[in-house]
Design a protein around this motif. Structure first.
Motif, PDB file in Angstrom:
ATOM      1  N   GLY A 216       1.363  -1.481  -0.201  1.00  0.00           N
ATOM      2  CA  GLY A 216       0.021  -0.400  -0.415  1.00  0.00           C
ATOM      3  C   GLY A 216       0.378   1.156  -0.144  1.00  0.00           C
ATOM      4  N   ASN A 217       2.076   0.748   0.004  1.00  0.00           N
ATOM      5  CA  ASN A 217       3.246   2.344  -0.110  1.00  0.00           C
ATOM      6  C   ASN A 217       4.153   2.180  -0.806  1.00  0.00           C
ATOM      7  N   TYR A 218       5.201   2.220  -0.297  1.00  0.00           N
ATOM      8  CA  TYR A 218       6.484   1.869  -1.417  1.00  0.00           C
ATOM      9  C   TYR A 218       6.721   0.883  -1.399  1.00  0.00           C
ATOM     10  N   PRO A 219       7.302   0.238  -2.711  1.00  0.00           N
ATOM     11  CA  PRO A 219       6.878   0.500  -4.473  1.00  0.00           C
ATOM     12  C   PRO A 219       5.344   0.339  -4.521  1.00  0.00           C
ATOM     13  N   GLY A 220       4.204  -0.311  -3.851  1.00  0.00           N
ATOM     14  CA  GLY A 220       3.154  -0.788  -4.371  1.00  0.00           C
ATOM     15  C   GLY A 220       3.077  -2.455  -5.359  1.00  0.00           C
ATOM     16  N   ASP A 221       1.745  -2.543  -5.713  1.00  0.00           N
ATOM     17  CA  ASP A 221       1.980  -3.700  -6.061  1.00  0.00           C
ATOM     18  C   ASP A 221       1.837  -3.789  -7.961  1.00  0.00           C
ATOM     19  N   SER A 222       2.258  -4.643  -8.578  1.00  0.00           N
ATOM     20  CA  SER A 222       1.880  -5.231  -9.950  1.00  0.00           C
ATOM     21  C   SER A 222       1.331  -6.435 -10.616  1.00  0.00           C
TER      22      SER A 222
END
Length: 353
Positions: A216-222
């Motif tokens: 939910g923050n850094y870096p996120g999902d893909s």
């Protein structure tokens, strides 16, 4: 989180309906004639702007806001499907809480994108804009010069592009320079062009280490992609906010009220350039990532050229913009060319009171 404050800077929390935000302030020494608000970039915090704030004229009130998940602000999830609007709405909520109706905005890197989003959503509240090494108005990676997507899913952009070892070292609080992926090494190789000439390195590393990590923050999902290099943006987290499927601020050219823009950048910027080594297509082109399908399919993003094109249209549609380039300077002109940066910013503020 412990604030690392330079003498003359004060920290306080501002509670809004959206979040609890940490705000750094260099108060004006008299009745303030101008209020300037600094918005930091990715993997950093408001701490990076302390020397700049201290160097401004005494009648300027200088504020710097920690974005959610950075610095001393509350860690809340980032909905990247809204582009950078979670961040820009947070900034607006702080301005509301402080009863600031009209401010000058300075945005660095990702913060430049946040400021561009604020231009789209609240231009009437902006006295002037300074974009420092900003993300392209078309986001980060995956677009041609005109902003069009290279692939429908913007393959190679977003949360999947982060180096997992760098993320792990952020999470572990690594302050060493033992590996190229440590935050200190990344600061030295990417944030500035000549780190040995600058002060406060420990402070900047401490600022980087305030970055909240996770989906939910850094870096996120893909998400998986059939296109090279095999992943596409997700809908959560910091890097996905700048994916071109989620962020496009080129509509600033159509604003009725156009704040004057000062664009400051370094000629040796390793992060935002027409050949950025943080762009996976560029890494593919030079052979760092195998299987690159070629320049016809996956050319590096011309980030600086895109920004120039949009700002030229901004001027053609009645706005004002000036580009200032510091030769040999990296991604952080406010640190690397402090005197020249403050002079240019001060002139810009004075011209747009």
């Amino acid at each position: 989180m412990t604030d690392h404050l330079l003498a003359g800077i004060h920290a306080h929390d501002v509670s809004t309906p959206r979040l609890r935000a940490r705000v750094l302030e260099r108060p004006a020494q008299s009745e303030p004639s101008t209020t300037v608000v600094f918005v930091h970039g990715n993997v950093s915090s408001s701490q990076f702007y302390q020397p700049t704030m201290l160097a401004l004229a005494p009648d300027v009130r200088a504020l710097a806001i920690d974005l959610r998940g950075f610095g001393g602000s509350e860690t809340l999830p980032v909905d990247a499907s809204r582009g950078l609007r979670d961040f820009s709405d947070d900034v607006l909520s702080v301005l509301d809480a402080l009863e600031l109706d009209r401010v000058h905005l300075v945005g660095w890197s990702m913060g430049g994108g946040v400021v561009m989003q604020l231009m789209l959503d609240a231009a009437e509240r902006i006295a002037s804009v300074t974009l420092e090494s900003p993300v392209s108005p078309y986001g980060f990676g995956g677009t041609a010069r005109d902003g069009s997507l290279l692939t429908p899913d913007a393959a190679g952009t977003g949360g999947g592009g982060a180096n997992p070892d760098f993320v792990a070292r952020l999470d572990a609080g690594d302050t060493s320079a033992d590996e190229a992926t440590s935050p200190r090494s990344v600061y030295r190789s990417a944030y500035v062009a000549a780190p040995d000439e600058l002060d406060h390195e420990d402070l900047w590393v401490a600022s980087m280490l305030t970055t909240a990590t996770g989906v939910g923050n850094y870096p996120g999902d893909s998400t998986a992609s059939e296109n090279w290099p095999g992943f596409a943006p997700g809908s959560n987290g910091v890097l996905n906010t700048m994916a071109p499927t989620n962020f496009n601020a080129s509509a600033i050219v159509d604003l009725e009220h156009k704040p004057a823009v000062l664009w400051i950048r370094g000629s040796a910027d390793a992060i935002v350039s027409d050949g950025s080594f943080f762009d996976l297509n560029m890494l593919g082109q030079v052979g760092v990532i195998p299987g690159w399908p070629g320049a016809d399919v996956a050319p590096p993003q011309p980030m600086v050229t895109q920004t120039r094109d949009v700002l030229e249209r901004y001027v053609a549609h009645g706005g004002a913009s000036r580009e200032l380039v510091f030769e040999g300077c990296g991604h952080s002109p406010h640190l690397e060319r402090e005197r020249e940066f403050v002079e240019a910013l001060s002139e810009h503020l004075e011209s747009n009171r």
